[in-house]
Write an enzyme that holds these catalytic residues in place. Structure first.
Site, PDB file in Angstrom:
ATOM      1  CB  SER A  61      33.750   6.576 -39.709  1.00 11.40           C
ATOM      2  OG  SER A  61      33.364   7.742 -39.031  1.00 11.40           O
TER       3      SER A  61
HETATM    4  N1  SAH Z   1      34.638   9.044 -34.550  1.00  9.21           N
HETATM    5  C1  SAH Z   1      33.460   8.221 -34.354  1.00  9.21           C
HETATM    6  C2  SAH Z   1      32.381   8.491 -35.373  1.00  9.21           C
HETATM    7  C3  SAH Z   1      31.573   9.591 -34.905  1.00  9.21           C
HETATM    8  S1  SAH Z   1      29.993   9.908 -35.561  1.00  9.21           S
HETATM    9  C4  SAH Z   1      33.781   6.750 -34.328  1.00  9.21           C
HETATM   10  O1  SAH Z   1      34.921   6.362 -34.565  1.00  9.21           O
HETATM   11  O2  SAH Z   1      32.879   5.977 -34.020  1.00  9.21           O
HETATM   12  C5  SAH Z   1      29.924  11.597 -35.044  1.00  9.21           C
HETATM   13  C6  SAH Z   1      29.767  11.820 -33.571  1.00  9.21           C
HETATM   14  O3  SAH Z   1      29.875  13.223 -33.367  1.00  9.21           O
HETATM   15  C7  SAH Z   1      28.419  11.413 -33.025  1.00  9.21           C
HETATM   16  O4  SAH Z   1      28.576  10.527 -31.964  1.00  9.21           O
HETATM   17  C8  SAH Z   1      27.796  12.733 -32.557  1.00  9.21           C
HETATM   18  O5  SAH Z   1      27.002  12.616 -31.386  1.00  9.21           O
HETATM   19  C9  SAH Z   1      29.031  13.565 -32.293  1.00  9.21           C
HETATM   20  N2  SAH Z   1      28.840  15.030 -32.291  1.00  9.21           N
HETATM   21  C10 SAH Z   1      28.052  15.786 -33.079  1.00  9.21           C
HETATM   22  N3  SAH Z   1      28.183  17.087 -32.768  1.00  9.21           N
HETATM   23  C11 SAH Z   1      29.105  17.163 -31.768  1.00  9.21           C
HETATM   24  C12 SAH Z   1      29.670  18.235 -31.007  1.00  9.21           C
HETATM   25  N4  SAH Z   1      29.350  19.510 -31.217  1.00  9.21           N
HETATM   26  N5  SAH Z   1      30.585  17.921 -30.060  1.00  9.21           N
HETATM   27  C13 SAH Z   1      30.935  16.638 -29.815  1.00  9.21           C
HETATM   28  N6  SAH Z   1      30.431  15.592 -30.497  1.00  9.21           N
HETATM   29  C14 SAH Z   1      29.527  15.842 -31.461  1.00  9.21           C
END
Ligand code: SAH
Length: 214
Positions: A61
């Protein structure tokens, strides 16, 4: 060190002018090495004012989004926090600086493995990583004082509401697959209060209580 300069500049130019005030949040973001989590090919622009690709079609993000979500959690240092969507691990590392313990879940194993390895390298031993569907939460460790979902959701996954402690705060981007708004929920003894914040765009939350895989 060059990176320290870039982080200080990120805080001064991107976070403070947009209204991030919590000094603990600003300090944590001056400290956490975002470039480590942004991945090798992103070193040059790791501190830029944008989200960046981290592989597997996912993103780290934008710094401002990490800052505002963290500030909305009102962390004092004693909390047990659940994060859904570990991704690069950067948001989790910021949370790890500001809370007592962080439990973070990522559905893509290559990403959770990489984040866990970075936490080991950095000695962030209050951050616990699990691979799986975070929409069902982490029942063995519930309740959580704070819950943060860093992927776009059609609604608040029911298990997460249940695993939130009374007086706890949950922050989540809710809306369509392509545009959302940050929602802050506070759980009280007799229900919930909700407050909408900034519009945002996250990758989809995919799972039992999220979106179906495309
Ligand atoms: N917090 C992260 C940004 C995440 S982007 C950072 O600081 O880099 C969102 C993430 O959520 C992705 O990696 C995606 O694979 C994950 N995601 C999507 N659905 C999910 C679920 N049901 N459980 C766990 N992770 C999930």
């Amino acid at each position: 060190m060059e990176y320290q300069k870039l982080r200080d500049r990120m805080v001064e130019n991107q976070l403070i002018p947009r209204g991030i005030k919590d000094p603990r949040v600003l300090d944590a973001m001056r400290r956490v090495p975002r470039h480590i989590f942004a991945g090798g090919h992103n070193l040059a622009n790791a501190y830029d004012d944008m989200a960046l690709p981290i592989g597997e079609g996912q993103t780290i993000s934008q710094p401002y989004m990490v800052a505002i979500m963290t500030e909305l959690l009102e962390l004092k240092g004693t909390e047990k926090v659940l994060e859904i969507g570990t991704g690069s691990g950067y948001q989790g590392a910021v949370l790890g600086e500001l809370a007592k313990d962080v439990y973070t879940i990522e559905r893509i194993a290559s990403l959770s493995d990489r984040a866990a390895a970075e936490y080991r390298t950095l000695g962030s031993d209050n951050i616990h990583v699990r691979t799986g569907d975070g929409t069902v939460g982490w029942p063995e460790e519930a309740p959580f004082d704070r819950i943060i979902i860093t992927a776009a959701s059609p609604q608040i996954p029911e298990p997460l509401m249940e695993q939130l402690a009374v007086n706890g705060i949950l922050v989540i981007p809710v809306g369509s697959r392509y545009s959302q708004q940050l929602l802050k929920i506070t759980k009280t003894a007799n229900g919930f209060t909700e407050q909408y914040h900034t519009p945002c765009v996250f990758v989809p939350l995919i799972g039992k209580y999220g979106w179906e895989e495309e």
